[in-house]
Design a protein around this motif. Structure first.
Motif, PDB file in Angstrom:
ATOM      1  N   PHE A  91       1.038  -1.125  -0.111  1.00 60.46           N
ATOM      2  CA  PHE A  91       0.109  -0.146  -0.119  1.00 60.46           C
ATOM      3  C   PHE A  91       0.729   1.204  -0.109  1.00 60.46           C
ATOM      4  O   PHE A  91       2.109   1.114   0.217  1.00 60.46           O
ATOM      5  CB  PHE A  91      -0.849  -0.069   1.016  1.00 60.46           C
ATOM      6  N   TRP A  99       1.079  -3.551  17.029  1.00 62.31           N
ATOM      7  CA  TRP A  99       1.012  -4.170  18.166  1.00 62.31           C
ATOM      8  C   TRP A  99       1.838  -5.564  17.881  1.00 62.31           C
ATOM      9  O   TRP A  99       2.238  -6.142  18.890  1.00 62.31           O
ATOM     10  CB  TRP A  99      -0.122  -4.709  18.735  1.00 62.31           C
TER      11      TRP A  99
ATOM     12  N   MET B 163      -6.760   0.906   5.144  1.00 65.73           N
ATOM     13  CA  MET B 163      -5.753   0.341   4.552  1.00 65.73           C
ATOM     14  C   MET B 163      -5.526  -1.222   5.014  1.00 65.73           C
ATOM     15  O   MET B 163      -5.189  -2.056   4.582  1.00 65.73           O
ATOM     16  CB  MET B 163      -4.521   1.133   4.463  1.00 65.73           C
ATOM     17  N   LEU B 164      -5.455  -1.375   6.666  1.00 68.22           N
ATOM     18  CA  LEU B 164      -5.582  -2.492   7.406  1.00 68.22           C
ATOM     19  C   LEU B 164      -6.666  -3.533   7.009  1.00 68.22           C
ATOM     20  O   LEU B 164      -6.577  -4.586   6.855  1.00 68.22           O
ATOM     21  CB  LEU B 164      -5.331  -2.200   8.764  1.00 68.22           C
ATOM     22  N   ASP B 166      -8.356  -3.306   4.089  1.00 64.60           N
ATOM     23  CA  ASP B 166      -8.115  -3.822   2.687  1.00 64.60           C
ATOM     24  C   ASP B 166      -7.071  -5.011   2.882  1.00 64.60           C
ATOM     25  O   ASP B 166      -7.091  -5.948   1.946  1.00 64.60           O
ATOM     26  CB  ASP B 166      -7.458  -2.734   1.909  1.00 64.60           C
ATOM     27  N   LEU B 167      -6.184  -4.787   3.688  1.00 64.44           N
ATOM     28  CA  LEU B 167      -5.059  -5.989   3.813  1.00 64.44           C
ATOM     29  C   LEU B 167      -5.612  -7.177   4.195  1.00 64.44           C
ATOM     30  O   LEU B 167      -5.421  -8.168   3.778  1.00 64.44           O
ATOM     31  CB  LEU B 167      -4.228  -5.537   4.781  1.00 64.44           C
ATOM     32  N   PHE B 168      -6.569  -7.315   5.210  1.00 64.65           N
ATOM     33  CA  PHE B 168      -7.650  -8.384   5.637  1.00 64.65           C
ATOM     34  C   PHE B 168      -8.282  -9.003   4.723  1.00 64.65           C
ATOM     35  O   PHE B 168      -8.404 -10.050   4.598  1.00 64.65           O
ATOM     36  CB  PHE B 168      -8.079  -8.166   6.838  1.00 64.65           C
ATOM     37  N   ARG B 169      -8.943  -8.168   3.795  1.00 59.99           N
ATOM     38  CA  ARG B 169      -9.806  -8.649   2.871  1.00 59.99           C
ATOM     39  C   ARG B 169      -8.981  -9.270   1.651  1.00 59.99           C
ATOM     40  O   ARG B 169      -9.300 -10.015   0.924  1.00 59.99           O
ATOM     41  CB  ARG B 169     -10.374  -7.429   2.096  1.00 59.99           C
ATOM     42  N   LEU B 170      -7.766  -8.581   1.314  1.00 60.52           N
ATOM     43  CA  LEU B 170      -6.873  -9.221   0.386  1.00 60.52           C
ATOM     44  C   LEU B 170      -6.416 -10.786   0.759  1.00 60.52           C
ATOM     45  O   LEU B 170      -6.417 -11.490  -0.080  1.00 60.52           O
ATOM     46  CB  LEU B 170      -5.406  -8.375   0.398  1.00 60.52           C
ATOM     47  N   TYR B 171      -6.320 -10.843   1.859  1.00 58.40           N
ATOM     48  CA  TYR B 171      -5.746 -12.184   2.226  1.00 58.40           C
ATOM     49  C   TYR B 171      -7.106 -13.305   2.847  1.00 58.40           C
ATOM     50  O   TYR B 171      -7.204 -14.061   3.586  1.00 58.40           O
ATOM     51  CB  TYR B 171      -4.848 -12.312   3.433  1.00 58.40           C
ATOM     52  N   ARG B 172      -8.579 -12.438   2.315  1.00 58.89           N
ATOM     53  CA  ARG B 172      -9.601 -13.307   2.482  1.00 58.89           C
ATOM     54  C   ARG B 172      -9.861 -13.723   4.180  1.00 58.89           C
ATOM     55  O   ARG B 172     -10.366 -14.879   4.338  1.00 58.89           O
ATOM     56  CB  ARG B 172      -9.958 -14.533   1.788  1.00 58.89           C
ATOM     57  N   ALA B 173      -9.518 -12.682   4.791  1.00 58.21           N
ATOM     58  CA  ALA B 173      -9.778 -12.888   6.171  1.00 58.21           C
ATOM     59  C   ALA B 173     -11.102 -13.047   6.757  1.00 58.21           C
ATOM     60  O   ALA B 173     -12.115 -12.365   6.148  1.00 58.21           O
ATOM     61  CB  ALA B 173      -9.174 -11.869   7.119  1.00 58.21           C
ATOM     62  N   GLN B 177     -11.702 -13.576  12.033  1.00 56.27           N
ATOM     63  CA  GLN B 177     -10.345 -13.097  12.140  1.00 56.27           C
ATOM     64  C   GLN B 177     -10.304 -11.772  11.949  1.00 56.27           C
ATOM     65  O   GLN B 177      -9.173 -11.165  12.785  1.00 56.27           O
ATOM     66  CB  GLN B 177      -9.633 -13.772  10.781  1.00 56.27           C
ATOM     67  N   LEU B 182      -7.561  -8.017  14.221  1.00 49.49           N
ATOM     68  CA  LEU B 182      -7.460  -6.486  13.835  1.00 49.49           C
ATOM     69  C   LEU B 182      -8.358  -5.643  14.805  1.00 49.49           C
ATOM     70  O   LEU B 182      -7.662  -4.527  15.525  1.00 49.49           O
ATOM     71  CB  LEU B 182      -8.008  -6.349  12.301  1.00 49.49           C
TER      72      LEU B 182
END
Lengths: 259, 281
Positions: A91, A99, B163-164, B166-173, B177, B182
């Motif tokens: 990004f 954390w 953005m975080l 998105d990061l979790f969506r990217l890895y299909r969380a 989870q 998060l």
């Protein structure tokens, strides 16, 4: 374009956020072969970040088609991304979990995918992006901005992706660091044959890094130029100074700002 | 050009000076205030029946120290029971609010009611269902502590960096989870500052609870009631002073504990914000 080796293939892709008359992406067709280093440049608002998010599966298409790998089809509106294509995404900002330690941040993609976590491989990944094993136990707050960005890059590689997507990752760092990070990214591409797609508004970066540059203008104009940059094989330092570098730059400027 | 950072000694020293000043300056204000009060009592020879000086209050407090300590213990116990109850209920409610906008819209107004309904009005309800006594006092204390925890924690669970997410969506969380890995850790500073505010409210709740739903066993609230009826002002002031001190101590204790846990275990601070990205150096 060789459709059969394309890792991504977009046909007449349309994305709009509510208003069909003002699409962000309009009728974009683009094939991206495996192993290519492709850069998308364009002014703010041209939809280049949206394009990248579409490829990552973070944004679904309003119209048109996206194929990931040969045969892996995802319906236009459903947008369910094909599971078999592993993409790493960097990004604009490091987007690390404050954390967690560096190593724990690297483990995150594996945890979410319920993959086995191999710390040895992750530690060597830290070294590949220019961090040291001693940094593994540090939290993001204890790392500098540049080191955070490197960690973010390592995390994108943690699940051994087939494609690396970079959304203006170097926009927030200073020139020296940007050059170092650029070299790291290009080295990773060369070493792994990793398909890499970079979105940037920095023409020099595009000219220096890519095998191919696509120039995107705000819709409805779309892709206005598509260059392949053939270059003689040179070391990074020589490459930055090579005469062809300036030729590329001029071509890109001409496409972005036609006289 | 170095990419490393560290805490400079100068930075550590200046923050140490600042935290000493944080304690000293308010104490100085207190000393000036007490001196002015004592001076005024002497100068105008104010009768202790109207306004006892701080000296008289301290003496009175010392005289009744045994019953004061007993009252502090009882009230603190009720307040901490209430606070624990509000932490559990508040966190669970915040989880529910964070998972569904429909639930949030439907029930949030009722959470606000917790804040606005006067305790006197619900005292009869509490008494009817639980009777007078310790558990009723704890429940009133919990009601007062609940709202700050619900709002603060809900905000924390929802205010996660895009953005975080998105990061979790990217890895299909999965939703689960994303909540556990998060939202919950990101909400911790918010939960702790909610608890901090609730700790004060819960002590107020316990004292007021003793007024309205207590069974008269000596707590700070019933003691304040008795002292104000008996017109021994110095003892009343001493009791009120101790009640204030109890609130301050609990607030301070939770602040220090929360900050320490956040810093040691999670590398975060109580600013209510996750440390953002820094520019490269």
């Amino acid at each position: 374009m060789a459709e059969n080796t394309a890792i991504y293939s977009l046909r007449d892709a349309v994305v709009h956020f509510g208003d069909p008359l003002r699409p962000v992406l309009h009728q974009i067709s683009l094939g991206i072969p495996r192993g290519q280093f492709l850069t998308v440049v364009g002014p703010s608002g041209c939809g280049k970040s949206t394009l990248l998010r579409v490829l990552a599966g973070l944004q679904s298409l309003t119209g048109g088609q996206l194929q990931r790998l040969a045969g892996a089809n995802s319906a236009a509106s459903g947008g369910g991304p094909a599971a078999e294509l592993r993409a790493g995404f960097v990004f604009q900002q490091p987007a690390l979990l404050p954390w967690r330690t560096a190593l724990q941040n690297l483990r995150l993609p594996l945890e979410l995918g319920a993959d086995a976590s191999e710390d040895e491989r992750l530690l060597s990944l830290l070294e590949q992006v220019g961090l040291s094993r001693a940094d593994a136990g540090k939290r993001p707050g204890q790392l500098s901005g540049g080191m955070q960005m490197r960690l973010s890059l390592a995390r994108a590689l943690a699940r051994d992706p087939q494609v690396l997507l970079l959304d203006e990752p170097f926009a927030a760092v200073d020139d020296f660091l940007r050059m170092k990070l650029q070299d790291s990214v290009r080295a990773l591409h060369d070493a792994r044959g990793l398909t890499t797609i970079l979105v940037t508004h920095n023409l020099q970066e595009a000219a220096y890094l890519s095998d191919r540059v696509v120039v995107l203008q705000p819709s409805p104009r779309g892709i206005v130029a598509d260059f392949s940059l053939e270059r003689s094989c040179l070391s990074p330092a020589e490459r930055r100074r090579a005469p062809e570098q300036f030729e590329f730059l001029q071509q890109l400027s001409a496409a972005l700002f036609p006289s | 050009m170095s990419e490393r950072t560290g805490n400079s000694p100068a930075g550590v020293r200046s923050s140490a000076i600042r935290s000493v000043a944080d304690v000293l300056v308010p104490l100085l204000v207190l000393a000036v205030l007490l001196a002015t009060w004592q001076g005024a009592v002497w100068w105008w020879r104010i009768s202790p029946v109207l306004l006892p000086g701080p000296g008289a209050v301290l003496t009175a407090g010392w005289k009744i120290r045994v019953s004061l300590l007993e009252a502090v213990w009882r009230t603190a116990l009720a307040a901490l029971t209430g606070l624990s109850l509000s932490i559990v209920l508040g966190t669970l409610t915040a989880f529910a609010f964070s998972q569904s906008a429909v639930v949030r819209r439907a029930f949030y107004p009722y959470a606000v009611l917790l804040q606005t309904v006067p305790i006197i009005a619900i005292a009869p309800i509490v008494i009817v269902s639980l009777g007078r006594g310790f558990s009723s006092v704890a429940v009133v204390s919990a009601i007062l502590g609940l709202f700050p925890i619900i709002t603060s924690t809900t905000t924390g669970l929802l205010q996660v960096d895009g953005m975080l997410l998105d990061l979790f969506r990217l890895y299909r969380a999965s939703r689960w989870q994303t909540l556990l890995k998060l939202r919950v850790p990101a909400a911790l500073p918010y939960l702790i500052s909610g608890i901090r505010i609730a700790s004060g409210s819960s002590i107020v709740g316990a004292i007021v609870g003793e007024f309205f739903v207590g069974d008269g066993t000596p707590g700070l609230g019933s003691m304040i009631q008795r002292k104000s009826a008996s017109l021994v002002l110095s003892e009343l002031y001493a009791t009120v002073g101790v009640a204030t001190l109890l609130g301050t101590v609990v607030f301070g204790f939770i602040t220090v504990l929360g900050e320490t846990v956040l810093r040691r275990r999670f590398g975060m601070s109580l600013g209510g914000r996750i440390s953002g990205p820094r520019s490269g150096d």
